[in-house]
Design an enzyme around this catalytic site. Structure first.
Site, PDB file in Angstrom:
ATOM      1  N   CYS A  61       0.912  -1.159   0.050  1.00 43.54           N
ATOM      2  CA  CYS A  61       0.035  -0.022  -0.530  1.00 43.54           C
ATOM      3  C   CYS A  61       0.969   1.310   0.010  1.00 43.54           C
ATOM      4  O   CYS A  61       1.921   0.964  -0.128  1.00 43.54           O
ATOM      5  CB  CYS A  61      -1.099  -0.270   0.891  1.00 43.54           C
ATOM      6  SG  CYS A  61      -0.407  -0.005   2.931  1.00 43.54           S
TER       7      CYS A  61
ATOM      8  N   ASN B 246       2.154   1.909   4.450  1.00 41.11           N
ATOM      9  CA  ASN B 246       2.368  -0.239   4.665  1.00 41.11           C
ATOM     10  C   ASN B 246       2.025   0.119   6.498  1.00 41.11           C
ATOM     11  O   ASN B 246       2.943   0.044   7.660  1.00 41.11           O
ATOM     12  CB  ASN B 246       3.989  -0.101   4.979  1.00 41.11           C
ATOM     13  CG  ASN B 246       4.088  -1.790   5.534  1.00 41.11           C
ATOM     14  OD1 ASN B 246       5.428  -2.144   5.677  1.00 41.11           O
ATOM     15  ND2 ASN B 246       3.129  -2.373   5.360  1.00 41.11           N
TER      16      ASN B 246
ATOM     17  N   CYS C 200      -1.630   0.949   7.276  1.00 39.59           N
ATOM     18  CA  CYS C 200      -3.088   0.571   7.593  1.00 39.59           C
ATOM     19  C   CYS C 200      -3.073  -0.842   6.771  1.00 39.59           C
ATOM     20  O   CYS C 200      -3.797  -1.765   6.830  1.00 39.59           O
ATOM     21  CB  CYS C 200      -4.222   1.929   6.688  1.00 39.59           C
ATOM     22  SG  CYS C 200      -4.023   3.248   7.758  1.00 39.59           S
ATOM     23  N   ARG C 201      -3.887  -0.607   5.605  1.00 40.45           N
ATOM     24  CA  ARG C 201      -3.781  -1.495   4.385  1.00 40.45           C
ATOM     25  C   ARG C 201      -3.248  -2.727   4.635  1.00 40.45           C
ATOM     26  O   ARG C 201      -4.181  -4.092   4.867  1.00 40.45           O
ATOM     27  CB  ARG C 201      -4.127  -1.512   2.682  1.00 40.45           C
ATOM     28  CG  ARG C 201      -5.578  -0.369   3.429  1.00 40.45           C
ATOM     29  CD  ARG C 201      -5.714   0.448   1.478  1.00 40.45           C
ATOM     30  NE  ARG C 201      -4.743   1.743   1.624  1.00 40.45           N
ATOM     31  CZ  ARG C 201      -4.322   2.210   0.596  1.00 40.45           C
ATOM     32  NH1 ARG C 201      -5.012   2.008  -0.407  1.00 40.45           N
ATOM     33  NH2 ARG C 201      -3.600   3.116   0.228  1.00 40.45           N
ATOM     34  N   SER C 202      -1.840  -2.590   3.450  1.00 40.45           N
ATOM     35  CA  SER C 202      -1.134  -3.940   3.345  1.00 40.45           C
ATOM     36  C   SER C 202      -0.692  -4.269   4.940  1.00 40.45           C
ATOM     37  O   SER C 202      -0.634  -5.822   4.617  1.00 40.45           O
ATOM     38  CB  SER C 202       0.383  -3.274   2.995  1.00 40.45           C
ATOM     39  OG  SER C 202       1.928  -2.724   3.496  1.00 40.45           O
TER      40      SER C 202
ATOM     41  N   ASP D 232      -8.424   3.839   0.871  1.00 44.40           N
ATOM     42  CA  ASP D 232      -7.016   4.263   1.649  1.00 44.40           C
ATOM     43  C   ASP D 232      -8.211   4.721   2.471  1.00 44.40           C
ATOM     44  O   ASP D 232      -9.108   5.476   2.677  1.00 44.40           O
ATOM     45  CB  ASP D 232      -6.531   5.072   0.867  1.00 44.40           C
ATOM     46  CG  ASP D 232      -5.316   5.815   2.430  1.00 44.40           C
ATOM     47  OD1 ASP D 232      -5.566   5.167   3.636  1.00 44.40           O
ATOM     48  OD2 ASP D 232      -4.485   6.433   1.875  1.00 44.40           O
TER      49      ASP D 232
END
Ligand code: 4NP
Length: 168
Positions: free
Chosen positions: A13, A16, A18-20, A130
């Protein structure tokens, strides 16, 4: 089938935090629950460097913990060109990060580079939004999407022969 002993998957993401890392924690937990612990190398990174060395965003950590995923041990790192030599699957959370990855990807990269949600049946072109600047609902949405995609990724690794049914 690749000649390396284990499959390697990298979630990517922007920050690095939140999402990944959420994808990493969810997929690692799914592998454990499915009896594939240690059979797949799983990592995550960001295309940006703002949060290098930091733990995941507390909102991601608490939203994930509510569903039984432990993210607090993870630390952010930035994408490195050597990642194209280490990973079989490099999965971007959105098109902007995929574009960054494509710009850096060696011509002879033998693995799979694409959007995470493209692994979902009918998920073509969809992004993991995001959540950083939004409310808590965004973090739950990330988890919903990542949980579904993790199931699809596990099935893909089985189908491609990286991990065999019943060999755990
Ligand atoms: P991520 O979310 O890419 O899912 O980790 C973000 C984290 C931080 C920022 C943007 C997105 N930021 O601008 O600092």
């Amino acid at each position: 089938m690749p000649d390396r002993a284990r499959a390697a998957v990298l979630f990517v993401c922007l920050g690095n935090i939140c999402r990944s890392p959420t994808a990493q924690g969810v997929f690692e937990t799914l592998l454990e629950k499915s009896g594939y612990q240690g059979r797949v190398d799983v990592d995550s990174c960001g295309t940006g460097d703002w949060h290098v060395g930091k733990p995941p965003d507390p909102r991601s950590v608490s939203e994930a913990a509510a569903r039984g995923y432990e993210l607090g041990r993870l630390r952010a790192r930035q994408l490195h060109v050597s990642d194209f030599h280490r990973f079989d699957y490099i999965l971007a959370m959105d098109r902007a990060n995929l574009a960054t990855l494509r710009a850096l990807c060696p011509d002879d990269f033998p693995g799979h580079l694409g959007l995470l949600l493209d692994l979902l049946p009918g998920g073509g072109g969809r992004e993991v939004p995001d959540p950083y600047y939004g409310g808590s609902g965004g973090f739950a949405t990330v988890l919903d999407l990542v949980e579904a995609a993790s199931e699809a990724l596990l099935a893909e690794l089985q189908r491609r022969g990286f991990i065999a049914h019943g060999s755990a």
